[in-house]
Every structure is written in C-alpha cells, then in structure tokens.
Design a protein around this motif. Structure first.
Motif, PDB file in Angstrom:
ATOM      1  N   ALA A   6     -18.881 -10.014  11.384  1.00 13.71           N
ATOM      2  CA  ALA A   6     -18.995  -8.860  10.572  1.00 13.71           C
ATOM      3  C   ALA A   6     -17.498  -8.365  10.877  1.00 13.71           C
ATOM      4  O   ALA A   6     -16.595  -9.072  10.846  1.00 13.71           O
ATOM      5  CB  ALA A   6     -19.944  -7.968  10.873  1.00 13.71           C
ATOM      6  N   PHE A   7     -17.374  -7.100  10.466  1.00 18.55           N
ATOM      7  CA  PHE A   7     -16.074  -6.683  10.811  1.00 18.55           C
ATOM      8  C   PHE A   7     -15.660  -6.011  12.140  1.00 18.55           C
ATOM      9  O   PHE A   7     -16.274  -5.057  12.505  1.00 18.55           O
ATOM     10  CB  PHE A   7     -15.935  -5.487   9.652  1.00 18.55           C
ATOM     11  N   PRO A   8     -15.233  -6.710  13.058  1.00 17.08           N
ATOM     12  CA  PRO A   8     -15.292  -6.727  14.464  1.00 17.08           C
ATOM     13  C   PRO A   8     -14.462  -5.625  15.006  1.00 17.08           C
ATOM     14  O   PRO A   8     -14.337  -5.323  16.334  1.00 17.08           O
ATOM     15  CB  PRO A   8     -14.679  -8.208  15.097  1.00 17.08           C
ATOM     16  N   TYR A   9     -13.733  -5.017  14.398  1.00 13.24           N
ATOM     17  CA  TYR A   9     -12.727  -3.885  15.050  1.00 13.24           C
ATOM     18  C   TYR A   9     -13.367  -2.678  15.178  1.00 13.24           C
ATOM     19  O   TYR A   9     -13.931  -2.155  14.221  1.00 13.24           O
ATOM     20  CB  TYR A   9     -11.581  -3.999  13.928  1.00 13.24           C
ATOM     21  N   SER A  10     -13.032  -2.148  16.081  1.00 15.91           N
ATOM     22  CA  SER A  10     -13.802  -0.841  16.625  1.00 15.91           C
ATOM     23  C   SER A  10     -13.290   0.455  15.838  1.00 15.91           C
ATOM     24  O   SER A  10     -14.200   1.442  15.467  1.00 15.91           O
ATOM     25  CB  SER A  10     -13.623  -0.567  18.288  1.00 15.91           C
ATOM     26  N   LYS A  11     -11.958   0.085  15.294  1.00 16.85           N
ATOM     27  CA  LYS A  11     -11.370   1.252  14.509  1.00 16.85           C
ATOM     28  C   LYS A  11     -10.610   0.584  13.338  1.00 16.85           C
ATOM     29  O   LYS A  11     -10.145  -0.731  13.780  1.00 16.85           O
ATOM     30  CB  LYS A  11     -10.571   2.137  15.349  1.00 16.85           C
ATOM     31  N   TYR A  12     -10.600   0.879  12.247  1.00 16.95           N
ATOM     32  CA  TYR A  12      -9.882   0.214  11.109  1.00 16.95           C
ATOM     33  C   TYR A  12      -9.604   1.654  10.214  1.00 16.95           C
ATOM     34  O   TYR A  12     -10.186   2.682  10.241  1.00 16.95           O
ATOM     35  CB  TYR A  12     -10.500  -0.936  10.566  1.00 16.95           C
ATOM     36  N   CYS A  13      -8.500   1.098   9.229  1.00 17.91           N
ATOM     37  CA  CYS A  13      -8.443   1.984   8.177  1.00 17.91           C
ATOM     38  C   CYS A  13      -8.383   1.013   6.863  1.00 17.91           C
ATOM     39  O   CYS A  13      -7.751  -0.319   6.703  1.00 17.91           O
ATOM     40  CB  CYS A  13      -6.965   2.388   8.287  1.00 17.91           C
ATOM     41  N   MET A  14      -9.065   1.304   5.816  1.00 17.52           N
ATOM     42  CA  MET A  14      -9.143   0.753   4.739  1.00 17.52           C
ATOM     43  C   MET A  14      -8.592   1.387   3.326  1.00 17.52           C
ATOM     44  O   MET A  14      -8.636   2.650   3.536  1.00 17.52           O
ATOM     45  CB  MET A  14     -10.706   0.368   4.322  1.00 17.52           C
ATOM     46  N   GLY A  15      -7.792   0.579   2.348  1.00 18.67           N
ATOM     47  CA  GLY A  15      -7.400   1.390   1.317  1.00 18.67           C
ATOM     48  C   GLY A  15      -7.502   0.381   0.308  1.00 18.67           C
ATOM     49  O   GLY A  15      -7.792  -0.865   0.130  1.00 18.67           O
ATOM     50  N   TRP A  16      -7.528   1.164  -0.863  1.00 21.38           N
ATOM     51  CA  TRP A  16      -7.426   0.554  -2.440  1.00 21.38           C
ATOM     52  C   TRP A  16      -5.848   0.759  -3.071  1.00 21.38           C
ATOM     53  O   TRP A  16      -5.573   1.636  -2.914  1.00 21.38           O
ATOM     54  CB  TRP A  16      -8.454   1.272  -3.255  1.00 21.38           C
ATOM     55  N   PHE A  17      -5.345  -0.324  -3.474  1.00 19.03           N
ATOM     56  CA  PHE A  17      -3.995  -0.242  -4.010  1.00 19.03           C
ATOM     57  C   PHE A  17      -4.178  -0.810  -5.482  1.00 19.03           C
ATOM     58  O   PHE A  17      -5.250  -1.398  -5.885  1.00 19.03           O
ATOM     59  CB  PHE A  17      -3.051  -1.091  -3.480  1.00 19.03           C
ATOM     60  N   ARG A  18      -3.356  -0.569  -6.300  1.00 17.60           N
ATOM     61  CA  ARG A  18      -3.224  -1.233  -7.551  1.00 17.60           C
ATOM     62  C   ARG A  18      -1.747  -1.569  -8.149  1.00 17.60           C
ATOM     63  O   ARG A  18      -0.800  -0.805  -7.536  1.00 17.60           O
ATOM     64  CB  ARG A  18      -3.942  -0.172  -8.581  1.00 17.60           C
ATOM     65  N   GLN A  19      -1.731  -2.493  -8.868  1.00 19.79           N
ATOM     66  CA  GLN A  19      -0.297  -2.883  -9.278  1.00 19.79           C
ATOM     67  C   GLN A  19      -0.614  -3.225 -10.823  1.00 19.79           C
ATOM     68  O   GLN A  19      -1.048  -4.214 -11.049  1.00 19.79           O
ATOM     69  CB  GLN A  19       0.335  -4.069  -8.276  1.00 19.79           C
ATOM     70  N   ALA A  20       0.285  -2.493 -11.679  1.00 25.26           N
ATOM     71  CA  ALA A  20       0.502  -2.779 -12.988  1.00 25.26           C
ATOM     72  C   ALA A  20       1.677  -3.777 -13.070  1.00 25.26           C
ATOM     73  O   ALA A  20       2.547  -3.721 -12.465  1.00 25.26           O
ATOM     74  CB  ALA A  20       0.716  -1.601 -13.640  1.00 25.26           C
ATOM     75  N   PRO A  21       1.753  -4.703 -14.204  1.00 25.96           N
ATOM     76  CA  PRO A  21       2.718  -5.329 -14.589  1.00 25.96           C
ATOM     77  C   PRO A  21       4.120  -4.717 -14.673  1.00 25.96           C
ATOM     78  O   PRO A  21       4.262  -3.796 -14.956  1.00 25.96           O
ATOM     79  CB  PRO A  21       2.312  -5.922 -15.954  1.00 25.96           C
ATOM     80  N   GLY A  22       5.225  -5.302 -13.638  1.00 20.44           N
ATOM     81  CA  GLY A  22       6.265  -4.611 -13.803  1.00 20.44           C
ATOM     82  C   GLY A  22       6.360  -3.379 -13.036  1.00 20.44           C
ATOM     83  O   GLY A  22       7.750  -2.857 -12.723  1.00 20.44           O
ATOM     84  N   LYS A  23       5.471  -3.020 -12.360  1.00 14.14           N
ATOM     85  CA  LYS A  23       5.637  -2.084 -11.346  1.00 14.14           C
ATOM     86  C   LYS A  23       5.163  -2.265  -9.914  1.00 14.14           C
ATOM     87  O   LYS A  23       4.877  -3.236  -9.528  1.00 14.14           O
ATOM     88  CB  LYS A  23       4.423  -1.045 -11.964  1.00 14.14           C
ATOM     89  N   GLU A  24       5.589  -1.175  -9.151  1.00 13.47           N
ATOM     90  CA  GLU A  24       5.307  -1.638  -7.696  1.00 13.47           C
ATOM     91  C   GLU A  24       3.842  -1.195  -7.299  1.00 13.47           C
ATOM     92  O   GLU A  24       3.319  -0.441  -8.031  1.00 13.47           O
ATOM     93  CB  GLU A  24       6.188  -0.830  -6.675  1.00 13.47           C
ATOM     94  N   ARG A  25       3.357  -1.797  -6.184  1.00 11.93           N
ATOM     95  CA  ARG A  25       2.136  -1.639  -5.745  1.00 11.93           C
ATOM     96  C   ARG A  25       1.929  -0.100  -5.254  1.00 11.93           C
ATOM     97  O   ARG A  25       2.921   0.263  -4.565  1.00 11.93           O
ATOM     98  CB  ARG A  25       1.723  -2.686  -4.904  1.00 11.93           C
ATOM     99  N   GLU A  26       0.977   0.486  -5.650  1.00 15.55           N
ATOM    100  CA  GLU A  26       0.763   1.808  -5.260  1.00 15.55           C
ATOM    101  C   GLU A  26      -0.518   2.107  -4.716  1.00 15.55           C
ATOM    102  O   GLU A  26      -1.681   1.595  -5.146  1.00 15.55           O
ATOM    103  CB  GLU A  26       1.055   2.877  -6.669  1.00 15.55           C
TER     104      GLU A  26
END
Length: 130
Positions: free
Chosen positions: A29-49
C-alpha cells in the motif's frame, strides 16, 4: 517504489464535470506515515501548474483558478486520491498529473510547486470544449 496511476480524464463540454483518480500502487500500500499529495496540470506550451494539494492530515490548498469548482479528496483505505472538477472551462484543458511527497506532510511547504514532489504519475488528458 510507489507508482501513481491517474485515470478519469476525457472530453467534456464547458460546464461539465469529471472526476480524476490517482491510485498509489504498491504491494505494501502507501507505506509512508506522512505524505503530501497534489494535482497538477500542464497545457501545451505552458508550465506545469499546481491545482490542489492534500496531506494525510486532510489539510487542503487550491490554486485560485479552481477554487469553488474543484474538490480534492482521498480514500486512504483505497490508496486513492481524487480530483472532482465541476463547471469546467476550456481553460482547464490540460494534461493532469498526480504527485506525491512521501515522508513529510504538506505543512507550510510550497505544496502547489512541482519541485515539492518527488513521485509523479503519467498523467490523464482533460479536454474541455466551448
């Protein structure tokens, strides 16, 4: 090493909704006692945000463009992170990525910065037509 697998992307008309899923796959499973999760997006020609973040303590942050429209949630038992997207706009069109930072909760770190995370999924495409 945990792998992240996104799903749920697709093509919708403006005003529509989608729910993205990110499954953390590992035999233990996800073995870490603490973690941070995130969602990002990247449109063509743009930086990941950064779009949204959530720690195991359920502390949440959203980027301003998605506040009130997107909701991040998690099902710890299923090792799954979700992003529910409502009132989608053409400007939301992008590849959406799930990311994780293990061994440390989100805290006051730069949770909407891609450099904060060390594990990334392959992404799922979201296309919103007007």
């Amino acid at each position: 090493q945990v792998q992240l697998v996104e799903s749920g992307g697709g093509s919708v008309q403006a005003g529509g909704s989608l729910r993205l899923s990110c499954v953390a796959s590992a035999a233990s499973a996800f073995p870490y006692s603490k973690y941070c999760m995130g969602w990002f997006r990247q449109a063509p020609g743009k930086e990941r945000e950064g779009v949204a973040s959530m720690g195991r303590d359920a502390r949440i942050r959203y980027a301003d463009p998605v506040k009130g429209r997107f909701t991040i949630s998690q099902d710890i038992a299923k090792n799954t992170l979700y992003l529910t997207m409502n009132s989608l706009e053409p400007e939301d069109t992008a590849m959406y990525f799930c990311a994780a930072r293990p061994y440390g909760d989100c805290g006051s770190g730069p949770v909407l910065s891609s450099g904060f995370y060390t594990i990334w999924g392959q992404g799922t495409q979201v296309t919103v037509s007007s």
